[in-house]
Design an enzyme around this catalytic site. Sequence first.
Site, PDB file in Angstrom:
ATOM      1  CD  GLN A 295      -3.114  -0.659   0.139  1.00  0.00           C
ATOM      2  OE1 GLN A 295      -3.321   0.495  -0.216  1.00  0.00           O
ATOM      3  NE2 GLN A 295      -3.796  -1.678  -0.350  1.00  0.00           N
TER       4      GLN A 295
ATOM      5  CB  CYS B  76      -8.040  -9.791   0.305  1.00  0.00           C
ATOM      6  SG  CYS B  76      -7.156  -9.245  -1.160  1.00  0.00           S
TER       7      CYS B  76
END
Length: 379
Positions: free
Chosen positions: A174, A322
């Site tokens: 990220q 996810c």
Amino acid sequence: MRVYLDNAATTPLCPAAAKAMEPYMTKMFYNPSAGYSDSVNIKNKIEECRSRLAGLLNADTEEIYFTSGGTESDNWALEIGRLHGNEIISQSTEHKAILNKLSQLEKRGTFVGILPVDRRGRVDTEDVKRNITKGRGLLSIMYGNNEIGTIQPVKELAEIAGRNGVWFHTDAIQAFGHVKIDVRELGVDMLSGSSHKFGGPKGVGFLYVDKKLPINPLIVGGGQERGLRGGTENVPGIVGMVAAAEYACNNLERTEKKCRKNAQIIYDAIMNNIPEVVFNGCPIGENRLPNNLSFCFKGVDAAELLVMLDVCGICASAGSACNTSKNSYVLEKIRVEKEYINGCLRLGIDESLSQTAIDYVVNCLIKIVGEIRTKRKLG
């Protein structure tokens, strides 16, 4: 109006990446492992890309390995970490790519220690010192959290690991392309990245591994990636990823500043106009990814909220793409109160977000939250 605010899940392909990839999906299609000159040129292009990516990280070329994405990179890093004493210490809000792999390794006999985090999602460095074993094992702590944006004290953690003879890995999936990352300055031994989080194509990523570390093969086969990851290389993906990485890193100061400014505007508007809301993670500008916002609204169901936002043309999420469980384990680990935890909204912004779009999103959000709460009271 259509507003995309789920950049933590995936980013649109940047024009530089699309342009760079196009020739390698059409006329320059050759297999890099063949012996004729056209294929040799493709092989050389892969190595050029490896060198360019290494330069962005301040790494050596031979320390970069191309993978199919962040999950594979994380999994490989943990497998490498097992070589140093079969012991891995991590923390409770890691991505499932880390946590699920650790569960698998534990069943195979690896000692796994999972450390708690504070209410902002930060691991306690003193806790780390108490739990690592001197001279062996791996410490794996993510750089920036995908759900709440919290940045961990990576440099300090790498120093602690180094002083104690422990290898250190960070999942920077990220973070890379959104904050400055220099592997030498950080002192990390391994670092994972994923192309589609910074404007590159899906299905490609990278793993940085310090050349002093021994590496076990991830996939055996045709000898690609110096014999450590077999399989024909994803040439268009690699070319596109590196083009996107260069664009992101070369424009980092501008985009980071713009994202932080927009994040603050959205934060102020929501906190000032919607009652009974909590902000998850660290404050804006302080140990937080510049493009991440995470809120929890009391008395609101996230699934209903997201459907109503979608009707308004707003793409957002309740957390990790996810994570399929009802409640976010990340929010549970930072101890979000039960009256709030079901009403999570994650906004992943980018530098293209306009003031007009911000105003539209905030106005829709104020209206929708109010409608959901009114309906719940009447029901």
